[in-house]
Design a protein around this motif. Structure first.
Motif, PDB file in Angstrom:
ATOM      1  N   ALA A 235      -1.126   0.658  -4.171  1.00  0.00           N
ATOM      2  CA  ALA A 235      -1.564  -0.625  -3.800  1.00  0.00           C
ATOM      3  C   ALA A 235      -0.801  -1.751  -4.042  1.00  0.00           C
ATOM      4  CB  ALA A 235      -2.745  -0.736  -4.624  1.00  0.00           C
ATOM      5  N   LYS A 236      -0.692  -2.749  -3.327  1.00  0.00           N
ATOM      6  CA  LYS A 236       0.295  -3.861  -3.299  1.00  0.00           C
ATOM      7  C   LYS A 236      -0.700  -5.287  -3.117  1.00  0.00           C
ATOM      8  CE  LYS A 236       4.494  -1.911  -3.888  1.00  0.00           C
ATOM      9  NZ  LYS A 236       5.681  -2.239  -4.579  1.00  0.00           N
ATOM     10  N   GLN A 237      -0.379  -5.924  -4.096  1.00  0.00           N
ATOM     11  CA  GLN A 237      -1.163  -7.273  -3.976  1.00  0.00           C
ATOM     12  C   GLN A 237      -0.475  -8.425  -3.171  1.00  0.00           C
ATOM     13  OE1 GLN A 237      -2.582  -8.671  -7.597  1.00  0.00           O
ATOM     14  NE2 GLN A 237      -4.035 -10.353  -6.716  1.00  0.00           N
TER      15      GLN A 237
ATOM     16  N   VAL B 256      -9.395  -8.585  -5.819  1.00  0.00           N
ATOM     17  CA  VAL B 256      -8.273  -8.293  -5.079  1.00  0.00           C
ATOM     18  C   VAL B 256      -8.596  -8.479  -3.389  1.00  0.00           C
ATOM     19  CG1 VAL B 256      -5.782  -7.436  -4.531  1.00  0.00           C
ATOM     20  CG2 VAL B 256      -6.821  -7.529  -6.849  1.00  0.00           C
TER      21      VAL B 256
ATOM     22  N   TRP C 254       5.983  -6.491  -2.348  1.00  0.00           N
ATOM     23  CA  TRP C 254       4.887  -7.086  -3.107  1.00  0.00           C
ATOM     24  C   TRP C 254       4.617  -6.393  -4.621  1.00  0.00           C
ATOM     25  CZ3 TRP C 254       0.449  -7.531   1.242  1.00  0.00           C
ATOM     26  CH2 TRP C 254       0.853  -8.807   2.140  1.00  0.00           C
TER      27      TRP C 254
ATOM     28  N   ILE D  61      -0.344  -2.702  -7.784  1.00  0.00           N
ATOM     29  CA  ILE D  61      -1.531  -2.891  -8.734  1.00  0.00           C
ATOM     30  C   ILE D  61      -1.624  -1.659  -9.466  1.00  0.00           C
ATOM     31  CG2 ILE D  61      -3.868  -3.383  -8.639  1.00  0.00           C
ATOM     32  CD1 ILE D  61      -3.385  -5.014  -6.018  1.00  0.00           C
TER      33      ILE D  61
ATOM     34  N   ARG E 119      -6.712  -9.726  -0.805  1.00  0.00           N
ATOM     35  CA  ARG E 119      -5.608  -9.429   0.106  1.00  0.00           C
ATOM     36  C   ARG E 119      -4.617  -8.422  -0.588  1.00  0.00           C
ATOM     37  NH1 ARG E 119      -8.506 -11.424   3.227  1.00  0.00           N
ATOM     38  NH2 ARG E 119      -8.405 -12.801   5.039  1.00  0.00           N
ATOM     39  N   TRP E 120      -4.652  -7.226   0.079  1.00  0.00           N
ATOM     40  CA  TRP E 120      -3.600  -6.027  -0.399  1.00  0.00           C
ATOM     41  C   TRP E 120      -3.212  -5.084   0.591  1.00  0.00           C
ATOM     42  CZ3 TRP E 120      -6.056  -1.069  -0.848  1.00  0.00           C
ATOM     43  CH2 TRP E 120      -7.321  -1.050  -0.337  1.00  0.00           C
TER      44      TRP E 120
ATOM     45  N   SER F 239     -12.101  -5.976   0.186  1.00  0.00           N
ATOM     46  CA  SER F 239     -11.401  -6.179  -1.014  1.00  0.00           C
ATOM     47  C   SER F 239     -10.935  -4.698  -1.591  1.00  0.00           C
ATOM     48  CB  SER F 239     -12.095  -6.910  -1.803  1.00  0.00           C
ATOM     49  OG  SER F 239     -13.207  -6.354  -2.595  1.00  0.00           O
ATOM     50  N   LEU F 240     -10.034  -4.771  -2.537  1.00  0.00           N
ATOM     51  CA  LEU F 240      -9.673  -3.602  -3.139  1.00  0.00           C
ATOM     52  C   LEU F 240     -10.891  -3.004  -3.898  1.00  0.00           C
ATOM     53  CD1 LEU F 240      -7.549  -1.567  -3.782  1.00  0.00           C
ATOM     54  CD2 LEU F 240      -6.699  -3.087  -5.677  1.00  0.00           C
TER      55      LEU F 240
END
Length: 400
Positions: free
Chosen positions: A277-279, A263, A295, A298, A265-266, A249-250
């Motif tokens: 970072a993209k969620q 988070v 996406w 973040i 999935r990123w 996870s992030l």
């Protein structure tokens, strides 16, 4: 002699006894010829001066010994620094320092070329300082990523069924084990993977599963973030779903609690001259790289973390445009001695702090649909020299 007689002598001239006689004159002359240098100091003061001299010598010797000890310890610690710290500067960069204006860095650039919606090819280009200028060390297949004490080669391997699928495997120092690939190919599982990003510790993979282990058609895409060893061929052979099982996870990658919660999935995407970072958006079916770019971003900085080692761009965009009017992206080394400027069809590495006549930039041509997935810098001289030596050998071996 009475007063009257004395008075009579005074009236007649000097005393009868000569006060300034020859003996007195001789003493005066002797003292003039050999003047006294001052009174002798007491013995205890002379002893203290000698002791102070010895004390001063002792202090100097101890100081030199301590300096040498610190220097030796510093060298010992430097030899123990892992490869992942190669980009850490050994000194504070000073724009007025001649040593920091002259190029002294090395860079490993990872490129992905999308040949179709499913398949990609990868290559790594290494550029390093040589003397007072930059030169290309060479290029080789796959993405050569530094991790801990070594480099790993991330390679795209075709499935053994000949169905056009492609998966990513990591090999320490590029040494491949065919037995592991064969074991992977024994499964009915069919999937295609693209490398989106390779950083200091983590890799980001777009994984699309077409057929599951039972032979059922699936058609499902997901983005997974893993520590590099998760892609090791032995690990993937032992667990066909290792990437999903060991997804990071992030929050875990950054070691922080995010306001939005966990988070899981990123992705890491290049945007506005920085890795962002993209969620992930939950979606049924498959998606591609371009959809990942769309996406939501973040709001958390990735620079100077275990995810992205780079510092923010050391140049303002106007200065980048002055160096290359067609620039669409740019990177700078941690010491700011080299700028990596990206345009649509090439990469230029420029020691931009030198006078223009002395820069001698290095140019790397880009193929159509080729993009950067990794930029890793070495600043310290020990690492720069090691990288040049290693990649000269590795790229020579891979070309045979």
């Amino acid at each position: 002699m009475n007063d009257k007689d004395l008075f009579e002598q005074l009236r007649s001239g000097p005393f009868s006894r000569d006060g300034f006689d020859e003996n007195l004159r001789r003493k005066i002359n002797d003292n003039l010829a050999n003047p006294r240098r001052g009174a002798k100091r007491p013995s205890f003061l002379r002893i203290s001066a000698i002791g102070a001299s010895f004390l001063l010598i002792a202090v100097v010797v101890v100081a030199l010994w301590a300096w040498d000890g610190w220097a030796t310890m510093g060298k010992t610690e430097e030899l123990a620094i892992p490869t992942s710290r190669a980009s850490e500067s050994g000194a504070v960069a000073d724009e007025d320092d001649e040593a920091n204006r002259v190029p002294h860095s090395a860079v490993v650039i990872g490129l992905r070329k999308d040949e179709s919606s499913a398949r990609s090819s990868y290559r790594t280009v290494v550029v390093a300082s040589e003397g007072d200028r930059l030169q290309t060390v060479g290029s080789g297949e796959g993405i050569w990523m530094p991790y801990e004490q070594d480099f790993w080669q991330i390679a795209a391997e075709d499935d053994t069924l000949g169905k056009g699928d492609q998966e990513l495997f990591a090999y320490l120092k590029g040494v491949k084990k065919k037995a592991d690939l064969q074991k992977q190919g024994d499964s009915r599982l069919r999937r295609t993977e693209k490398l989106l990003y390779a950083g200091d510790h983590y890799v980001v993979t777009l994984q699309t599963t077409n057929v599951d282990e039972k032979g059922n058609s699936v058609g499902r895409s997901e983005v997974l973030v893993n520590l590099l060893p998760t892609l090791a061929s032995t690990n993937r052979a032992a667990n066909l779903n290792a990437l999903a099982a060991e997804n990071v996870s992030l929050n875990e990658a950054l070691g922080v609690d995010l306001p939005a919660g966990t988070v899981d999935r990123w992705a890491v995407v290049r945007e506005n001259n920085a890795w962002m970072a993209k969620q992930a958006i939950r979606a049924n079916g498959t998606f591609d790289v371009e959809q990942v770019r769309q996406w939501p971003t973040i709001d958390v900085p990735l620079e100077s973390t275990n995810v992205v080692k780079d510092k923010p761009l050391a140049l303002d965009w106007e200065e980048v445009k002055r160096l290359e009017p067609d620039a669409v992206d740019a990177f700078t080394s941690q010491d700011g001695d080299v700028a990596l400027i990206v345009s649509n069809d090439q990469i230029q590495l420029v020691p931009y702090r030198l006078p223009e006549s002395e820069r001698n930039p290095v140019t790397i041509d880009l193929d159509r649909n080729e993009s950067i997935v990794m930029v890793q810098w070495a600043i310290q001289e020990k690492y720069v020299e090691n990288w040049k030596k290693w990649f000269t050998e590795w790229f020579a071996d891979s070309s045979r």
